[in-house]
Motif scaffolding. Structure first.
Motif, short mmCIF file in Angstrom:
data_model
loop_
_atom_site.label_atom_id
_atom_site.label_comp_id
_atom_site.label_asym_id
_atom_site.label_seq_id
_atom_site.Cartn_x
_atom_site.Cartn_y
_atom_site.Cartn_z
N ASN A 160 -28.19 -36.35 -10.43
CA ASN A 160 -27.60 -36.62 -9.13
C ASN A 160 -28.01 -37.99 -8.59
N TYR A 161 -29.25 -38.37 -8.86
CA TYR A 161 -29.74 -39.67 -8.37
C TYR A 161 -29.06 -40.83 -9.08
N GLU A 162 -28.41 -40.54 -10.21
CA GLU A 162 -27.72 -41.57 -10.97
C GLU A 162 -26.22 -41.58 -10.71
N VAL A 163 -25.63 -40.39 -10.50
CA VAL A 163 -24.16 -40.33 -10.40
C VAL A 163 -23.65 -40.30 -8.97
N PRO A 179 -26.67 -29.15 -8.69
CA PRO A 179 -26.29 -29.80 -9.95
C PRO A 179 -25.33 -30.97 -9.74
N PRO A 180 -25.21 -31.84 -10.74
CA PRO A 180 -24.39 -33.05 -10.58
C PRO A 180 -22.89 -32.81 -10.61
N ASN A 181 -22.45 -31.60 -10.97
CA ASN A 181 -21.01 -31.35 -10.93
C ASN A 181 -20.49 -31.20 -9.50
N VAL A 182 -21.40 -31.04 -8.54
CA VAL A 182 -20.98 -30.97 -7.14
C VAL A 182 -20.60 -32.37 -6.67
#
Length: 371
Positions: A41-44, A349-352
């Motif tokens: 998340n911190y990257e995307v 999660p990063p899909n959010v």
């Protein structure tokens, strides 16, 4: 860093609000917190990248969440095993981790459960040696600098402060592996019980140092010993070996006025919950919905003896605004009853999508902030 959201308006301190909410007393609004994010998340997420947000503490300030803290000690293995890479593969590395496990991890560093290949502790002889070297209760490193903690968390603080009660069996699973613990419970039951007893003694040693001097609001613990089909240890083992140690710790906590104790245990905790509660644990965190149930089901079953922190289904958080609203509406009566604080049921999660996460935070404030 400039926060992207202001702290919710309120008339109480974070400490007053947390204690009232978790004890079914009136509050100005819901306590506002989250359980963090996957590393990706911190990257995307652009809002993290553009504002230099690289960790949970920074994210909490960025989103204006209420403050909650916990004090921890060296109540597990010390010193840990030296972490080192033992083999380089095409897309992975094989390493020895801090718990002595041979583990295969991805080279790109993305969040995933490592492939655990072999533990360092298998037999009672292995444990005896490890215990003598790394689980000494008289190790000077286990002495707590209480004065420093008192300065860091003064008595007149305005935020809730917890005391970490470690792990009675979850960290043992980490050290032995899932399969290793399952076999050891049958092959070497006395060894496993001695491990549990050792964990309990280390936690008691820590608590004896800090409880007389610091006014804590709650206790916390970590026991990832369940998955979607139930616990990885038998109910009888948990009841006869783990629960008595919980009772010992609970007595210490209650002698010092701490009557709220949450344990982080993922998966379906329902088989073990009666014994968690008999042992003194009365709050679940972060309560994974898909591995267990909607939080309303357990709160209805156990009444005000149980509290839950978490329980917002991460799958619905990633399913778009309509799903987010529908699920949030299902939590309204739980927040109104007290003893429940809603947030994502594990690290987000990063899909959010970013815009959906901000919608989720806005909706939470609209429904549970000051009216």
């Amino acid at each position: 860093m400039i926060p992207c959201r202001q702290k919710w308006k309120g008339t109480m301190t974070d400490r007053e609000r947390f204690n009232n909410q978790m004890h079914y007393r009136p509050v100005d609004r819901c306590f506002n917190m989250e359980f963090g994010y996957w590393n990706e998340n911190y990257e995307v997420w652009h809002m993290f990248r553009d504002n230099g947000i690289t960790c949970e503490k920074q994210a909490n300030e960025f989103f204006g969440f209420d403050r909650i803290e916990v004090v921890s000690g060296k109540n597990w293995m010390w010193p840990p095993f030296e972490e080192k890479v033992v083999e380089e593969r095409e897309n992975t590395r094989v390493l020895i981790n801090a718990d002595g496990l041979l583990a295969e991890v991805p080279k790109d560093g993305h969040d995933t459960i490592p492939h655990y290949m072999a533990p360092s502790i298998v037999t009672p002889d292995d444990w005896k040696k490890c215990k003598e070297e790394r689980f000494r209760v008289d190790d000077p490193a286990r002495i707590v600098d209480v004065e420093a903690l008192k300065k860091q968390h003064p008595a007149d603080r305005d935020y809730p402060l917890g005391v970490d009660c470690g792990s009675m069996i979850g960290k043992i699973r980490d050290m032995l592996t899932f399969e290793g613990l399952a076999y050891a419970c049958y092959d070497y039951p006395d060894m496993v019980e001695d491990m549990v007893e050792t964990c309990c003694v280390l936690v008691e040693h820590f608590l004896d140092q800090v409880l007389p001097w610091i006014d804590f609001d709650y206790a916390s613990g970590w026991e990832d010993i369940c998955f979607k089909n139930g616990p990885i240890v038998t109910v009888d083992f948990f009841k006869n070996v783990v629960m008595p140690r919980y009772k010992r710790i609970s007595r210490k906590l209650r002698q010092h006025g701490i009557d709220l104790w949450y344990v982080d245990c993922d998966g379906d905790v329902r088989f073990l919950l009666p014994y968690f509660m008999e042992g003194g644990v009365n709050c679940l965190f972060p309560f994974e919905v898909n591995g267990c149930a909607h939080p309303g089901e357990l709160l209805a079953e156990y009444g005000k003896d149980l509290r839950i922190m978490g329980g917002f289904d991460k799958m619905q958080l990633g399913a778009g605004k309509a799903a987010i609203r529908k699920y949030m509406e299902s939590l309204v009566p739980l927040v109104e009853r007290g003893g429940y604080i809603p947030f994502c049921d594990h690290r987000c999660p990063p899909n959010v999508k970013e815009e959906d996460y901000l919608y989720y935070l806005d909706l939470k404030e609209k429904m549970f902030g000051m009216q």
